[in-house]
Scaffold this motif. Structure first.
Motif, PDB file in Angstrom:
ATOM      1  N   ASN A 137       0.858  -1.235  -0.042  1.00 55.74           N
ATOM      2  CA  ASN A 137      -0.047   0.099  -0.027  1.00 55.74           C
ATOM      3  C   ASN A 137       0.916   1.253   0.050  1.00 55.74           C
ATOM      4  O   ASN A 137       0.251   2.304  -0.007  1.00 55.74           O
ATOM      5  CB  ASN A 137      -1.019  -0.073   1.336  1.00 55.74           C
ATOM      6  N   VAL A 138       2.402   1.181  -0.040  1.00 57.37           N
ATOM      7  CA  VAL A 138       2.942   2.204   0.080  1.00 57.37           C
ATOM      8  C   VAL A 138       2.846   3.196  -1.281  1.00 57.37           C
ATOM      9  O   VAL A 138       2.865   2.517  -2.190  1.00 57.37           O
ATOM     10  CB  VAL A 138       4.593   1.791   0.124  1.00 57.37           C
ATOM     11  N   GLY A 139       2.609   4.353  -1.028  1.00 62.86           N
ATOM     12  CA  GLY A 139       2.624   5.167  -2.168  1.00 62.86           C
ATOM     13  C   GLY A 139       0.957   5.342  -2.723  1.00 62.86           C
ATOM     14  O   GLY A 139       0.934   6.237  -3.691  1.00 62.86           O
ATOM     15  N   LYS A 140       0.041   4.519  -2.008  1.00 63.31           N
ATOM     16  CA  LYS A 140      -1.103   4.777  -2.540  1.00 63.31           C
ATOM     17  C   LYS A 140      -1.928   5.679  -1.937  1.00 63.31           C
ATOM     18  O   LYS A 140      -1.779   6.065  -0.613  1.00 63.31           O
ATOM     19  CB  LYS A 140      -1.937   3.355  -2.592  1.00 63.31           C
ATOM     20  N   PRO A 141      -3.019   6.158  -2.594  1.00 65.83           N
ATOM     21  CA  PRO A 141      -3.650   7.131  -1.680  1.00 65.83           C
ATOM     22  C   PRO A 141      -4.377   6.748  -0.557  1.00 65.83           C
ATOM     23  O   PRO A 141      -4.810   5.586  -0.476  1.00 65.83           O
ATOM     24  CB  PRO A 141      -4.851   7.879  -2.536  1.00 65.83           C
TER      25      PRO A 141
END
Length: 94
Positions: A1-5
């Protein structure tokens, strides 16, 4: 989930979202759904950017001058301004 809104953060703005939903419900009564498609009227699109920005600025100006509620709809001017900006971003920038 890194970098996801982190869409869950939107829920921190619960009051604003509720007011926006109220404004949208009033709008669907004022501008009925399209009979041919069943879509909400606003989803038909086709409005120029300037129409959305002008409407947003009119509502924001009313708020800045001390008027909280739109006399015509009974909804908050801030909600109307937000709606117009979101419509511009969502409908004209896909």
């Amino acid at each position: 989930n890194v970098g996801k809104p982190e869409l869950g953060q939107i829920l921190w703005m619960r009051r604003g979202l509720e007011q926006l939903a109220i404004h949208m419900a009033v709008g669907r009564v004022k501008y009925p759904d399209d009979a041919a498609t069943g879509l909400p009227n606003f989803m038909l699109g086709g409005k120029p950017d300037q129409e959305y920005t002008d409407a947003a600025m009119r509502h924001l100006a009313k708020f800045v001058c001390g008027e909280e509620l739109d006399a015509e709809t009974g909804t908050e001017h801030l909600s109307a301004a937000v709606w117009n900006l979101l419509a511009l971003q969502s409908l004209n920038r896909e």
